[in-house]
Structure formats: C-alpha cells, structure tokens
Design a protein around this motif. Structure first.
Motif, PDB file in Angstrom:
ATOM      1  N   LEU A 183       0.851  -1.182   0.000  1.00 32.93           N
ATOM      2  CA  LEU A 183       0.000   0.000   0.000  1.00 32.93           C
ATOM      3  C   LEU A 183       0.891   1.237   0.000  1.00 32.93           C
ATOM      4  N   GLU A 184       0.644   2.159  -0.937  1.00 29.89           N
ATOM      5  CA  GLU A 184       1.453   3.364  -1.049  1.00 29.89           C
ATOM      6  C   GLU A 184       0.779   4.535  -0.348  1.00 29.89           C
ATOM      7  N   LEU A 185       1.580   5.282   0.420  1.00 34.72           N
ATOM      8  CA  LEU A 185       1.108   6.457   1.131  1.00 34.72           C
ATOM      9  C   LEU A 185       1.942   7.650   0.696  1.00 34.72           C
ATOM     10  N   PRO A 186       1.338   8.777   0.409  1.00 34.82           N
ATOM     11  CA  PRO A 186       2.140   9.977   0.134  1.00 34.82           C
ATOM     12  C   PRO A 186       2.729  10.500   1.439  1.00 34.82           C
ATOM     13  N   GLY A 187       3.942  11.010   1.375  1.00 33.42           N
ATOM     14  CA  GLY A 187       4.566  11.544   2.580  1.00 33.42           C
ATOM     15  C   GLY A 187       5.603  12.587   2.244  1.00 33.42           C
ATOM     16  N   ARG A 188       6.214  13.129   3.287  1.00 36.23           N
ATOM     17  CA  ARG A 188       7.268  14.128   3.112  1.00 36.23           C
ATOM     18  C   ARG A 188       8.363  13.849   4.123  1.00 36.23           C
ATOM     19  N   VAL A 189       9.610  13.978   3.673  1.00 34.29           N
ATOM     20  CA  VAL A 189      10.777  13.863   4.540  1.00 34.29           C
ATOM     21  C   VAL A 189      11.649  15.066   4.279  1.00 34.29           C
ATOM     22  N   ALA A 190      11.943  15.821   5.328  1.00 33.37           N
ATOM     23  CA  ALA A 190      12.741  17.050   5.212  1.00 33.37           C
ATOM     24  C   ALA A 190      12.174  17.977   4.131  1.00 33.37           C
ATOM     25  N   GLY A 191      10.865  18.028   4.042  1.00 30.01           N
ATOM     26  CA  GLY A 191      10.195  18.919   3.106  1.00 30.01           C
ATOM     27  C   GLY A 191      10.039  18.384   1.703  1.00 30.01           C
ATOM     28  N   ALA A 192      10.649  17.240   1.399  1.00 27.59           N
ATOM     29  CA  ALA A 192      10.584  16.676   0.050  1.00 27.59           C
ATOM     30  C   ALA A 192       9.527  15.569  -0.010  1.00 27.59           C
ATOM     31  N   PRO A 213      -5.152   5.127   4.507  1.00 23.90           N
ATOM     32  CA  PRO A 213      -3.790   5.665   4.360  1.00 23.90           C
ATOM     33  C   PRO A 213      -3.476   6.779   5.349  1.00 23.90           C
ATOM     34  N   ALA A 214      -4.438   7.657   5.597  1.00 21.57           N
ATOM     35  CA  ALA A 214      -4.187   8.780   6.497  1.00 21.57           C
ATOM     36  C   ALA A 214      -3.891   8.283   7.915  1.00 21.57           C
ATOM     37  N   LEU A 245      -2.709   5.297   8.775  1.00 24.96           N
ATOM     38  CA  LEU A 245      -1.421   4.613   8.799  1.00 24.96           C
ATOM     39  C   LEU A 245      -0.262   5.617   8.815  1.00 24.96           C
ATOM     40  N   TYR A 246      -0.381   6.666   7.999  1.00 28.58           N
ATOM     41  CA  TYR A 246       0.686   7.659   7.946  1.00 28.58           C
ATOM     42  C   TYR A 246       0.801   8.397   9.275  1.00 28.58           C
ATOM     43  N   GLU A 247      -0.317   8.651   9.915  1.00 24.16           N
ATOM     44  CA  GLU A 247      -0.293   9.307  11.232  1.00 24.16           C
ATOM     45  C   GLU A 247       0.400   8.404  12.253  1.00 24.16           C
ATOM     46  N   GLN A 248       0.148   7.085  12.172  1.00 23.71           N
ATOM     47  CA  GLN A 248       0.805   6.150  13.090  1.00 23.71           C
ATOM     48  C   GLN A 248       2.316   6.152  12.882  1.00 23.71           C
TER      49      GLN A 248
END
Length: 308
Positions: free
Chosen positions: A8-17, A31-32, A34-37
C-alpha cells in the motif's frame, strides 16, 4: 517478494521533500491513519520510504535500517556496511558466510555478487522484513538461503560451519535484545570454523552497546579488534577465533592494496579505520580484561579460509 503481495502506497514528506511510503497493509486500509501512526512512532511493522533515488527500510522514522541506491542496487550505501566487508582482509575466499539480520539485504547482495564461490545464509527473525526482500532486489538463488528464525535459537543448532559470521541484527530500539548475553556470543563463536571471524555492528552511543563488547571479548578471549566508521556513530568489532591473533599492519596494508583491485571498496581507508580503532584506549582496555593469563603466542595476519 511474491508479486501477489502488493504494498500500500502512502504519500509523505521527509525534510520537506515528497516521498512515497510503502507498507505491508491491505489495500482497503486507511492511508491517512497509517501515515499518522508512522509519524507518531506507533506503527509496529517495517516500512519503506522511496524518494526516487534511494529506497530505505525503516522500523521507525528515527532509525534507517537499510538503504539502497535505486540506480545501483548492489552498492553498499551505508559506510558501516562497507566497513563490515573488511572481513575480506582476513578471510578473502570464504566458503560459507553466515549473516544475522537481513534488513534490505545490502551485505547479502554484495557478497552474492562479489563472492561467487561462497554459500550465504541469512537469519532474520521478522517475517515482514523477509516479505519485503523483493523491494530491494535480493536474488532468489539456492546459493543464498534466507532463514526465518531467532538467532538465539538458530546459532546453537550447529557448530563449526561458517568461515565468517556477520551480526547486524537490530529492532526499532537498537541491537536485538537476544544478543545481550555471554551465552549468545559463545554460541556465535562455536559456529565458526577454526580460524574463523565474527564481525559485529555496534550502533549508537557506546553506553548502549558496551556490555555487548564486554561479552564479545569474553567469548573470544580478548581477540577483538574495533574499527571506527567516519561520519557516523557505528563501530565495527572483529572477533578472531584464532587464539593469540595479532594484526600485522604492514601485511594488512599490502592485502588492502590487492583487494582494492578486486572489489569496489576503499580497502586502504578501511585499514585506516581499523588502525584508528586500535588506538581507542577504552577498546584496548576492554580487550585486555578478557585476555587469558600468560598469553604469549605470536601470530600474523591470517588470510586462508577453508572452502565448503
């Protein structure tokens, strides 16, 4: 990884990217949530972060377990993995390399490609990590066996069957708790053939792994050489099964020059890190405490291994 096990793909950001986060969860998951977890450190399974250039395996956002350059998947991206390959200075042609901790398979892939005569066995306790192996281009080859087991249970199952044993087992809190005993390192030594070599990755502040170093020295009668890893908080321990082993630095530098022509690694720099580790007073003191009384045997750089 089987094609029938989609991530399962989740959109995210690391160091602003922007990055893609991939998890082993059903497609109907939220997805939301899971990403919060993941952001809150409450997600309990390994996951992948992909920025288009590197693909990383993580157990939590504070600790990157493994990293692969997508355009060069067999390269060793992390400096500590390159330092662990210093075992080739002492065992240049191993018949069997036993590894504890699969991660993204960096060491397993490198050994598979560059040591074509070696049999490789990787012990990994987490079935999810094994399931993710396809994301990291880990070969499916009879010469590379991946065993799902706890190393504390696996190591006692045999003796004297490995030329090299690589210990790189971590969870989200650091070195695997199963390693923290005298018995574990004694079992590890018994897996080695005569003259074999154990290599252990110690990461983080020294207070978190000083007892591991003590137990390792006790199991190997003080025959432990520590190497530094510039630019990081890793130290690599080399424990020699051969009693009375002493490093001949001149011979080691000559061996490094030979290996630099055979492998895509900076062996002269690796020798320099070993020399730096040899000067650490606290490391020398830890080794001296475990040396047998009346040890007087002189030794030299050992470079011969027994093929399977």
């Amino acid at each position: 990884m089987s094609p029938s096990t989609p991530l399962l793909e989740l959109p995210g950001r690391v160091a602003g990217a922007a990055v893609t986060v991939r998890v082993l969860e059903p497609v109907h998951s939220d997805p939301a949530r899971l990403y919060e977890q993941i952001q809150a450190g409450r997600y309990s399974r390994p996951f992948i972060i992909d920025d288009g250039e590197t693909r990383q395996l993580l157990f939590g956002l504070d600790f990157i377990q493994s990293s692969m350059r997508i355009d060069e998947p067999y390269a060793l991206d992390f400096a500590y993995t390159r330092k662990m390959m210093a075992f080739l200075l002492f065992v240049p042609d191993p018949g069997h390399v036993l590894m504890v901790g699969l991660g993204g398979g960096s060491l397993a892939k490198f050994c598979h490609r560059h040591l074509p005569r070696a049999r490789l066995t990787v012990v990994e306790v987490d079935p999810d990590v094994i399931t993710l192996r396809g994301e990291f281009d880990i070969p499916d080859d009879p010469r590379l066996a991946i065993v799902q087991a706890d190393a504390a249970d696996y190591l006692p199952a045999a003796e004297g069957d490995a030329d090299v044993l690589l210990l790189d087992g971590f969870d989200c809190n650091g070195i695997a708790p199963a390693f923290l005993s005298r018995g574990f390192y004694r079992m590890a030594r018994r897996r080695l053939r005569p003259g074999g070599l154990l290599v252990a990755n110690f990461a983080g502040p020294r207070k978190y792994w000083s007892r591991h170093l003590t137990f390792l020295n006790q199991a190997f009668d003080g025959q432990v050489q520590l190497g530094t890893v510039p630019g990081g908080d890793n130290h690599i321990a080399f424990a020699f099964d051969e009693a009375g082993c002493a490093i001949d630095w001149q011979q080691l530098e000559a061996q490094a020059a030979l290996l630099a022509d055979q492998f895509p690694l900076d062996f002269p720099a690796i020798v320099a890190s070993l020399r730096e580790g040899a000067e650490l007073r606290w490391a020398k003191a830890a080794s001296a405490k475990a040396l047998p009384i009346q040890q007087t045997k002189e030794s030299h750089l050992w470079t011969k291994s027994t093929p399977t």
